[in-house]
Design a protein around this motif. Sequence first.
Motif, PDB file in Angstrom:
ATOM      1  N   GLY A 157      10.380  50.674 -23.981  1.00  0.00           N
ATOM      2  CA  GLY A 157      11.610  50.463 -24.740  1.00  0.00           C
ATOM      3  C   GLY A 157      12.001  48.997 -24.828  1.00  0.00           C
ATOM      4  O   GLY A 157      12.448  48.521 -25.884  1.00  0.00           O
ATOM      5  N   VAL A 158      11.816  48.271 -23.726  1.00  0.00           N
ATOM      6  CA  VAL A 158      12.156  46.845 -23.719  1.00  0.00           C
ATOM      7  C   VAL A 158      11.255  46.066 -24.666  1.00  0.00           C
ATOM      8  O   VAL A 158      11.709  45.207 -25.431  1.00  0.00           O
ATOM      9  CB  VAL A 158      12.063  46.285 -22.284  1.00  0.00           C
ATOM     10  N   MET A 199      19.552  53.940 -21.187  1.00  0.00           N
ATOM     11  CA  MET A 199      20.397  54.241 -20.030  1.00  0.00           C
ATOM     12  C   MET A 199      20.959  55.656 -20.077  1.00  0.00           C
ATOM     13  O   MET A 199      21.399  56.195 -19.063  1.00  0.00           O
ATOM     14  CB  MET A 199      21.542  53.228 -19.956  1.00  0.00           C
ATOM     15  N   PHE A 200      20.939  56.258 -21.273  1.00  0.00           N
ATOM     16  CA  PHE A 200      21.443  57.625 -21.411  1.00  0.00           C
ATOM     17  C   PHE A 200      20.308  58.648 -21.500  1.00  0.00           C
ATOM     18  O   PHE A 200      20.558  59.822 -21.754  1.00  0.00           O
ATOM     19  CB  PHE A 200      22.314  57.737 -22.663  1.00  0.00           C
ATOM     20  N   ALA A 201      19.080  58.188 -21.325  1.00  0.00           N
ATOM     21  CA  ALA A 201      17.924  59.072 -21.482  1.00  0.00           C
ATOM     22  C   ALA A 201      17.564  59.802 -20.200  1.00  0.00           C
ATOM     23  O   ALA A 201      16.546  60.502 -20.150  1.00  0.00           O
ATOM     24  CB  ALA A 201      16.725  58.270 -21.972  1.00  0.00           C
ATOM     25  N   GLY A 202      18.364  59.642 -19.177  1.00  0.00           N
ATOM     26  CA  GLY A 202      18.074  60.311 -17.918  1.00  0.00           C
ATOM     27  C   GLY A 202      17.054  59.542 -17.101  1.00  0.00           C
ATOM     28  O   GLY A 202      16.875  58.333 -17.250  1.00  0.00           O
ATOM     29  N   THR A 262      18.115  50.391 -31.081  1.00  0.00           N
ATOM     30  CA  THR A 262      18.663  51.613 -30.488  1.00  0.00           C
ATOM     31  C   THR A 262      17.699  52.235 -29.482  1.00  0.00           C
ATOM     32  O   THR A 262      18.134  52.858 -28.510  1.00  0.00           O
ATOM     33  CB  THR A 262      19.002  52.639 -31.583  1.00  0.00           C
ATOM     34  N   ILE A 263      16.397  52.074 -29.708  1.00  0.00           N
ATOM     35  CA  ILE A 263      15.426  52.577 -28.733  1.00  0.00           C
ATOM     36  C   ILE A 263      15.688  51.949 -27.368  1.00  0.00           C
ATOM     37  O   ILE A 263      15.667  52.622 -26.325  1.00  0.00           O
ATOM     38  CB  ILE A 263      13.987  52.289 -29.197  1.00  0.00           C
ATOM     39  N   ASN A 264      15.964  50.653 -27.386  1.00  0.00           N
ATOM     40  CA  ASN A 264      16.229  49.947 -26.132  1.00  0.00           C
ATOM     41  C   ASN A 264      17.638  50.237 -25.612  1.00  0.00           C
ATOM     42  O   ASN A 264      17.853  50.379 -24.405  1.00  0.00           O
ATOM     43  CB  ASN A 264      16.048  48.449 -26.346  1.00  0.00           C
ATOM     44  N   ALA A 265      18.601  50.353 -26.516  1.00  0.00           N
ATOM     45  CA  ALA A 265      20.002  50.447 -26.102  1.00  0.00           C
ATOM     46  C   ALA A 265      20.345  51.784 -25.455  1.00  0.00           C
ATOM     47  O   ALA A 265      21.185  51.836 -24.547  1.00  0.00           O
ATOM     48  CB  ALA A 265      20.908  50.203 -27.302  1.00  0.00           C
TER      49      ALA A 265
END
Length: 240
Positions: A125-126, A112-115, A106-109
């Motif tokens: 994250g990757v 895209m919504f983290a701004g 979830t950290i990686n997923a």
Amino acid sequence: MASLSLTSLRSLNHARINAARPVARTSSCMKSRATATTICNAHAGRVACVPANAPGNYAQRMRDAGKTQGVAKAAIAAVKTVDIAALEPVAYLSALSAVLYYFCLTINAVMMFAGEITPKHKNWGVRVFGNMTEQWPMFLSALWTHAIFVSPVTAVQAGYVWLAMRALYPFVRLFTNENEPATMATTMPQYFVNVYLVFAVVMKIGFGATFNPFLSPIVYMVLCGTSMMVVHPIAKMFLK
């Protein structure tokens, strides 16, 4: 019936008597003559007799029937049962590692919504999820094979070391790069745990010996050295 030997007739009579009993028995006989050998098997009241040179090697299969039964009984007697209750801590540890896996996923997923994030943030994250996927499959296979074939106790003890180091990685990685000492301090113990779990199985099943966990770093370094000094020089010869 005239072609049956006296011994075969006795086997037939014996089989017919046993057929009336609750438990059927199996008997076999072999009669050697000057010209041929007759092989007879009696089972549940039926007798089959064939020459030793019968086509399709049927005679040999009848000879081997008794041997096969003996081997099967020995194999069943040699089966070692596994205490399911003793594996409960292993299952619990596996479930905890799965929870950690999804935490890293979830950290990686959700990045895209983290701004707006920096390249360093994205790389973090990757790598949090990427390093987890590198470690987790090997850990699970090593954990369970060790628990079943060596000891569930030592599997769980080593497994919790792996889990603790795995849980530290995302937070340590916030302040370090991939190959810095602090990061290596969390990843290398995980490799050593996996090596111990696997090589303990190899030594016990393959050689009937135990494997000292303190040898795991040495074994891992030998594997790395072999790749560096042998495998890569050979690869350079072909990959030009």
